[in-house]
Design a protein around this motif. Structure first.
Motif, short mmCIF file in Angstrom:
data_model
loop_
_atom_site.label_atom_id
_atom_site.label_comp_id
_atom_site.label_asym_id
_atom_site.label_seq_id
_atom_site.Cartn_x
_atom_site.Cartn_y
_atom_site.Cartn_z
N GLN A 156 -28.20 -2.02 -77.85
CA GLN A 156 -27.82 -1.13 -78.94
C GLN A 156 -28.82 0.02 -79.06
OE1 GLN A 156 -24.81 -1.57 -80.65
NE2 GLN A 156 -24.71 -3.04 -78.97
N PHE A 197 -28.40 4.19 -78.79
CA PHE A 197 -28.65 4.97 -80.00
C PHE A 197 -28.98 6.41 -79.63
CE2 PHE A 197 -29.40 4.89 -84.51
CZ PHE A 197 -30.26 5.95 -84.73
N ALA A 203 -31.24 1.31 -84.70
CA ALA A 203 -29.98 0.76 -84.22
C ALA A 203 -29.61 -0.52 -84.96
CB ALA A 203 -30.07 0.49 -82.72
#
Length: 281
Positions: A52, A56, A243
């Motif tokens: 993640q 980002f 994130a």
């Protein structure tokens, strides 16, 4: 309400594992159940959050809420505990546009004017309005912090990230989380971590934090473990933090349900394999 299934970043057969460590066992301390590092498509694993962070949006100033350190202090103090992100941002914009943040007004005058403006409903956009919950308390803290900051504002940018965080903690109403938040936003710093309830839950579920650690008492333990996590995954600590917060804050109680349902990623304790990540990385 059913728990949403988030899309996998890649198909399981195409997964790229950090340092081939999907089967690595993580445990923050001897009292915690060991948890696998996992794959980046497995919700809630350490590897999932690294992926993640990689997705980002990064770039100069991507974390900033204000155009200056002084504004960043105000934006972060107006947000935080008990204030949803959009409401805190709207409060900041109202005070900024009124010229109250960048001016060096008398502290009492700042408090009175800020309180008056924040007592009125705030426009969140798209026809939505909200009231600022702490329209009397926060202005007092903010005005005191900005007044104190003025004494060393000119030399603030000469400080290292950790020095700046330590100095900000000396301002009225600012603790380690808010001070770290200001530094993270203003400098996209990888030397500090913003440990809030979302980061704590994610880290515990992923096997990086001990459940017995508490905030703010164990802030340094949380931060050290978080920075090791980001370093091990070769991502920016600022991006990893942002994130996690972005996804879990948007999911609310559903996000908590996802993290509490991570038993499939844990494994029984094994004296030969259950070692802290930091000792093997």
């Amino acid at each position: 309400m059913p728990i949403p299934t988030l899309p996998a970043t890649r198909k399981p057969t195409e997964v790229a594992v950090v340092d081939n460590c999907a089967s690595r066992v993580l445990n923050a301390c001897t009292c915690c159940t060991p948890v696998l590092w996992g794959e980046d498509w497995q919700l809630g694993t350490a590897s999932f959050w690294i992926q993640q962070a990689l997705e980002f949006p990064t770039g100069a100033g991507c974390h900033r809420l204000g155009n200056s350190l002084r504004q960043e202090i105000a934006a972060c103090m107006l947000g935080g505990y008990g204030i949803p992100g959009p409401v805190g941002n709207a409060a900041f914009e109202v005070l900024r546009d009124a010229g109250l943040i960048d001016s060096h007004l008398d502290e009492n005058l700042m408090v009175t004017t800020m309180s008056s403006l924040l007592a009125a409903p705030l426009h969140l956009g798209a026809g939505r309005w909200a009231r600022y919950r702490f329209h009397q308390q926060r202005p007092r803290r903010l005005a005191a912090a900005l007044s104190t900051f003025s004494a060393w504002e000119e030399v603030a940018e000469e400080l290292s990230d950790t020095e700046l965080r330590d100095n900000l903690m000396g301002l009225p109403g600012i603790g380690p989380k808010t001070a770290s938040w200001v530094v993270r936003n203003h400098r996209a710093s990888d030397a500090v971590a913003v440990i809030d309830v979302h980061i704590r839950r994610a880290g515990i579920a992923a096997g990086l934090f001990c459940r017995s650690w508490n905030l703010p008492r164990d802030y340094q333990k949380f931060e050290d473990a978080f920075l090791t996590w980001a370093s091990y995954g070769s991502v920016s600590a600022a991006d990893l933090d942002a994130a996690i917060w972005r996804l879990l804050s948007s999911l609310g109680s559903q996000g908590r349900a996802i993290l509490s349902n991570n038993a499939i990623f844990s494994r029984p304790a094994d004296a030969n394999r259950s070692t802290c990540m930091s000792s093997e990385s």
